[in-house]
Scaffold this motif. Structure first.
Motif, PDB file in Angstrom:
ATOM      1  N   THR A  28       0.846  -1.197   0.000  1.00  0.00           N
ATOM      2  CA  THR A  28       0.000   0.000   0.000  1.00  0.00           C
ATOM      3  C   THR A  28       0.879   1.244   0.000  1.00  0.00           C
ATOM      4  OG1 THR A  28      -0.143  -0.126   2.428  1.00  0.00           O
ATOM      5  CG2 THR A  28      -1.973  -1.066   1.177  1.00  0.00           C
ATOM      6  N   GLU A  29       0.390   2.287  -0.617  1.00  0.00           N
ATOM      7  CA  GLU A  29       1.163   3.516  -0.750  1.00  0.00           C
ATOM      8  C   GLU A  29       1.350   4.210   0.596  1.00  0.00           C
ATOM      9  OE1 GLU A  29       3.534   6.303  -2.494  1.00  0.00           O
ATOM     10  OE2 GLU A  29       2.796   4.402  -3.316  1.00  0.00           O
ATOM     11  N   GLY A  30       0.378   4.064   1.499  1.00  0.00           N
ATOM     12  CA  GLY A  30       0.489   4.717   2.797  1.00  0.00           C
ATOM     13  C   GLY A  30       1.724   4.290   3.570  1.00  0.00           C
ATOM     14  N   GLN A  31       2.133   3.041   3.394  1.00  0.00           N
ATOM     15  CA  GLN A  31       3.347   2.579   4.059  1.00  0.00           C
ATOM     16  C   GLN A  31       4.574   3.320   3.531  1.00  0.00           C
ATOM     17  OE1 GLN A  31       3.613  -1.813   4.967  1.00  0.00           O
ATOM     18  NE2 GLN A  31       1.944  -1.872   3.463  1.00  0.00           N
ATOM     19  N   ARG A  32       4.584   3.552   2.240  1.00  0.00           N
ATOM     20  CA  ARG A  32       5.714   4.275   1.650  1.00  0.00           C
ATOM     21  C   ARG A  32       5.758   5.718   2.152  1.00  0.00           C
ATOM     22  NH1 ARG A  32       8.701   2.600  -2.460  1.00  0.00           N
ATOM     23  NH2 ARG A  32       7.113   1.126  -3.186  1.00  0.00           N
ATOM     24  N   VAL A  33       4.588   6.313   2.336  1.00  0.00           N
ATOM     25  CA  VAL A  33       4.528   7.692   2.844  1.00  0.00           C
ATOM     26  C   VAL A  33       5.108   7.747   4.259  1.00  0.00           C
ATOM     27  CG1 VAL A  33       2.984   9.578   3.500  1.00  0.00           C
ATOM     28  CG2 VAL A  33       2.569   8.300   1.380  1.00  0.00           C
ATOM     29  N   LEU A  34       4.710   6.809   5.113  1.00  0.00           N
ATOM     30  CA  LEU A  34       5.253   6.783   6.466  1.00  0.00           C
ATOM     31  C   LEU A  34       6.755   6.487   6.438  1.00  0.00           C
ATOM     32  CD1 LEU A  34       5.057   6.860   9.527  1.00  0.00           C
ATOM     33  CD2 LEU A  34       4.289   4.470   9.490  1.00  0.00           C
ATOM     34  N   ALA A  35       7.165   5.586   5.563  1.00  0.00           N
ATOM     35  CA  ALA A  35       8.589   5.249   5.466  1.00  0.00           C
ATOM     36  C   ALA A  35       9.426   6.478   5.139  1.00  0.00           C
ATOM     37  CB  ALA A  35       8.801   4.168   4.409  1.00  0.00           C
ATOM     38  N   GLN A  36       8.949   7.317   4.243  1.00  0.00           N
ATOM     39  CA  GLN A  36       9.676   8.538   3.894  1.00  0.00           C
ATOM     40  C   GLN A  36       9.741   9.481   5.084  1.00  0.00           C
ATOM     41  OE1 GLN A  36      11.286   9.383   0.801  1.00  0.00           O
ATOM     42  NE2 GLN A  36      12.126  10.854   2.266  1.00  0.00           N
ATOM     43  N   GLN A  37       8.636   9.570   5.823  1.00  0.00           N
ATOM     44  CA  GLN A  37       8.607  10.410   7.024  1.00  0.00           C
ATOM     45  C   GLN A  37       9.637   9.915   8.040  1.00  0.00           C
ATOM     46  OE1 GLN A  37       7.072  13.121   8.251  1.00  0.00           O
ATOM     47  NE2 GLN A  37       7.933  12.826  10.292  1.00  0.00           N
ATOM     48  N   LEU A  38       9.706   8.613   8.228  1.00  0.00           N
ATOM     49  CA  LEU A  38      10.646   8.044   9.191  1.00  0.00           C
ATOM     50  C   LEU A  38      12.089   8.245   8.739  1.00  0.00           C
ATOM     51  CD1 LEU A  38       8.757   4.732  10.039  1.00  0.00           C
ATOM     52  CD2 LEU A  38       8.889   6.807  11.431  1.00  0.00           C
ATOM     53  N   LYS A  39      12.333   8.086   7.458  1.00  0.00           N
ATOM     54  CA  LYS A  39      13.678   8.334   6.939  1.00  0.00           C
ATOM     55  C   LYS A  39      14.104   9.767   7.239  1.00  0.00           C
ATOM     56  CE  LYS A  39      16.325   8.871   2.651  1.00  0.00           C
ATOM     57  NZ  LYS A  39      16.276   8.901   1.170  1.00  0.00           N
ATOM     58  N   ASP A  40      13.235  10.721   6.944  1.00  0.00           N
ATOM     59  CA  ASP A  40      13.564  12.127   7.187  1.00  0.00           C
ATOM     60  C   ASP A  40      13.820  12.375   8.673  1.00  0.00           C
ATOM     61  OD1 ASP A  40      13.180  12.523   4.485  1.00  0.00           O
ATOM     62  OD2 ASP A  40      11.177  13.388   4.701  1.00  0.00           O
ATOM     63  N   GLU A  41      13.021  11.747   9.519  1.00  0.00           N
ATOM     64  CA  GLU A  41      13.156  11.944  10.962  1.00  0.00           C
ATOM     65  C   GLU A  41      14.480  11.376  11.473  1.00  0.00           C
ATOM     66  OE1 GLU A  41      10.509  11.052  14.998  1.00  0.00           O
ATOM     67  OE2 GLU A  41       9.588  10.966  13.008  1.00  0.00           O
ATOM     68  N   LEU A  42      14.865  10.222  10.961  1.00  0.00           N
ATOM     69  CA  LEU A  42      16.123   9.607  11.377  1.00  0.00           C
ATOM     70  C   LEU A  42      17.325  10.423  10.926  1.00  0.00           C
ATOM     71  CD1 LEU A  42      15.192   5.879  10.608  1.00  0.00           C
ATOM     72  CD2 LEU A  42      15.428   6.923  12.872  1.00  0.00           C
ATOM     73  N   ILE A  43      17.237  11.001   9.736  1.00  0.00           N
ATOM     74  CA  ILE A  43      18.311  11.879   9.259  1.00  0.00           C
ATOM     75  C   ILE A  43      18.409  13.106  10.155  1.00  0.00           C
ATOM     76  CG2 ILE A  43      18.995  13.422   7.372  1.00  0.00           C
ATOM     77  CD1 ILE A  43      17.831  11.341   5.433  1.00  0.00           C
ATOM     78  N   GLU A  44      17.247  13.686  10.495  1.00  0.00           N
ATOM     79  CA  GLU A  44      17.224  14.881  11.338  1.00  0.00           C
ATOM     80  C   GLU A  44      17.802  14.594  12.719  1.00  0.00           C
ATOM     81  OE1 GLU A  44      13.972  18.163  13.011  1.00  0.00           O
ATOM     82  OE2 GLU A  44      13.412  16.731  11.447  1.00  0.00           O
ATOM     83  N   LEU A  45      17.607  13.381  13.215  1.00  0.00           N
ATOM     84  CA  LEU A  45      18.169  13.007  14.512  1.00  0.00           C
ATOM     85  C   LEU A  45      19.691  12.868  14.462  1.00  0.00           C
ATOM     86  CD1 LEU A  45      15.714  10.329  15.988  1.00  0.00           C
ATOM     87  CD2 LEU A  45      16.282  12.551  16.977  1.00  0.00           C
ATOM     88  N   GLY A  46      20.222  12.690  13.275  1.00  0.00           N
ATOM     89  CA  GLY A  46      21.666  12.573  13.133  1.00  0.00           C
ATOM     90  C   GLY A  46      22.175  11.148  13.046  1.00  0.00           C
ATOM     91  N   LEU A  47      21.292  10.184  12.745  1.00  0.00           N
ATOM     92  CA  LEU A  47      21.734   8.810  12.612  1.00  0.00           C
ATOM     93  C   LEU A  47      22.524   8.615  11.317  1.00  0.00           C
ATOM     94  CD1 LEU A  47      19.516   8.549  14.842  1.00  0.00           C
ATOM     95  CD2 LEU A  47      19.220   6.213  14.049  1.00  0.00           C
ATOM     96  N   ALA A  48      23.325   7.574  11.278  1.00  0.00           N
ATOM     97  CA  ALA A  48      24.169   7.291  10.115  1.00  0.00           C
ATOM     98  C   ALA A  48      23.499   6.250   9.219  1.00  0.00           C
ATOM     99  CB  ALA A  48      25.534   6.785  10.579  1.00  0.00           C
TER     100      ALA A  48
END
Length: 409
Positions: A28-48
């Motif tokens: 489902t596309e909604g999972q991809r939308v959340l996945a992108q949100q989580l990716k952005d959040e992890l980058i903002e936190l400073g993870l590698a």
């Protein structure tokens, strides 16, 4: 911990119900939308090493802050919600300082009752997050996602807590049995991991059902009912005859603990053809084979009584008990037990009456027991979770990271 609840309430508003009818990943596309949100959040936190691949898998790494070698460990949760109840327009509510009695869900007549759910009697004084009675909540498994990210953020904010590499993974389509299908274990690069996908506080699980699906198809003949005498064969009647031969006492509502079951999950009825989908579950592999043999015998017996070929059967194996893959690594369980004890959580070791990504991942070379999230009544409108349970899950994740480094100092 305010960030923990803020994250959770934000994640559950993403519609991420998976869809078994769609072969794509994610389904489902909604999972991809959340996945992108989580990716952005992890980058903002400073993870590698933050990544989101084409199949919707999110991975990241919190780098070690110690000089000596420490095994990399992982924490995994899934993004999708179950198909059993709607996950659209989730409207959570927080009941503060619960003091007992029914909890009204939303503005309708639906309630969360301690009579139906006695676990509520143990939660007086807790802050409880519920649905509004029209959808599931999504604590399975967005609570796990929020807990893992909050634990990572805490470790970043507290560099005095020493830890090795912490690998983070968020998977799509776990609820339809595909969460581990395309998980890149080599890229994840952990020596072992924990799914944060369990229920009430203290749950620690390293064995699960062996699982198969059985598809029974009943073949009929459709004729206009006005001229159906001696011509019509109603496939729905055949399906009804088949279902009544199945063991009534070996169903989910009649079994517990290590007892297996047959479960009629769904049916597609029509006069010409009726399809029944059963799931077969047993903790013992030989027990599962007996269940497969029994359902074949039921099909054969009905075919003998009716015209041969009226009933057909297809059996598909789904996943196996992870115990055989985890038991050779007892320290994985001991580390989790010790972390819980140090966080004033009593470990409750029990079998999973279902499956997790961890079961499949364990057979792919990543031993992966399951740890609690603090939630209850998954897959339905009465799903709920406690704020306190979520906070304890975060503390256990942090303590696991810290203790792993200490044990390898």
């Amino acid at each position: 911990m305010e960030q923990l609840i803020e994250r959770f309430l934000r994640y559950v508003r993403f519609e991420t119900q998976s869809n078994s009818a769609n072969a794509q990943c994610p389904s489902t596309e909604g999972q991809r939308v959340l996945a992108q949100q989580l990716k952005d959040e992890l980058i903002e936190l400073g993870l590698a090493d933050v990544s989101l691949d084409d199949n919707g898998y999110v991975m990241a790494r919190l780098p070690s802050n110690v000089e000596h070698d420490v095994p990399a460990i992982g924490f995994i949760a899934h993004m999708d919600t179950a198909m059993d109840a709607s996950g659209k327009n989730v409207k959570p509510q927080i009941v503060e300082n619960y003091q007992g009695g029914d909890i009204a869900l939303g503005v309708g007549d639906e309630v969360l009752s301690p009579i139906q759910y006695p676990d509520l009697n143990k939660l007086h004084g807790h802050n409880i997050i519920t649905t509004d009675g029209t959808t599931l909540l999504g604590a399975d498994n967005k609570a796990g996602i929020a807990e893992i990210i909050t634990a990572a953020a805490y470790l970043i904010a507290h560099p005095e807590i020493k830890h090795g590499d912490i690998c983070i993974g968020f998977t799509p389509d776990e609820e339809i049995g595909r969460g581990a299908n395309l998980f890149d274990v080599e890229k994840f690069n952990a020596q072992w991991a924990y799914t944060i996908d369990g229920g009430p506080v203290g749950e620690l699980e390293f064995e699960n059902f062996n699982a198969s699906s059985a598809y029974v198809t009943c073949h009929g003949v459709n004729v206009h009912p006005g001229t159906a005498k001696d011509k019509m064969i109603n496939a729905m009647n055949i399906a009804a005859q088949f279902q009544v031969t199945m063991p009534a006492e070996e169903t989910p509502e009649c079994t517990e603990g290590y007892e297996g079951f047959f479960h009629l999950v769904s049916m597609e009825p029509s006069v010409a053809k009726t399809k029944l989908h059963y799931i077969l579950r047993d903790f013992d592999s030989e027990g599962l084979e007996r269940r497969k043999t029994l359902i074949q015998e039921k099909v054969d017996a009905l075919n003998t009584r009716l015209d041969k070929g009226r009933v057909s059967l297809e059996i598909v194996d789904c996943y196996s008990n992870m115990r055989e893959m985890v038991e050779p690594h007892p320290h994985i369980i001991e580390f989790a037990k010790q972390a819980m004890i140090e966080c004033d959580v009593k470990p409750v070791i029990k079998p999973i009456r279902g499956g997790t990504d961890g079961a499949r991942l364990s057979f792919k070379g990543l031993p992966c027991p399951n740890i609690f999230t603090g939630g209850y009544n998954f897959h339905g409108i009465h799903e709920f979770i406690t704020v306190e349970g979520m906070e304890q899950a975060v503390k256990v994740i942090v303590k696991l990271a810290e203790n792993t480094a200490k044990n390898y100092a």
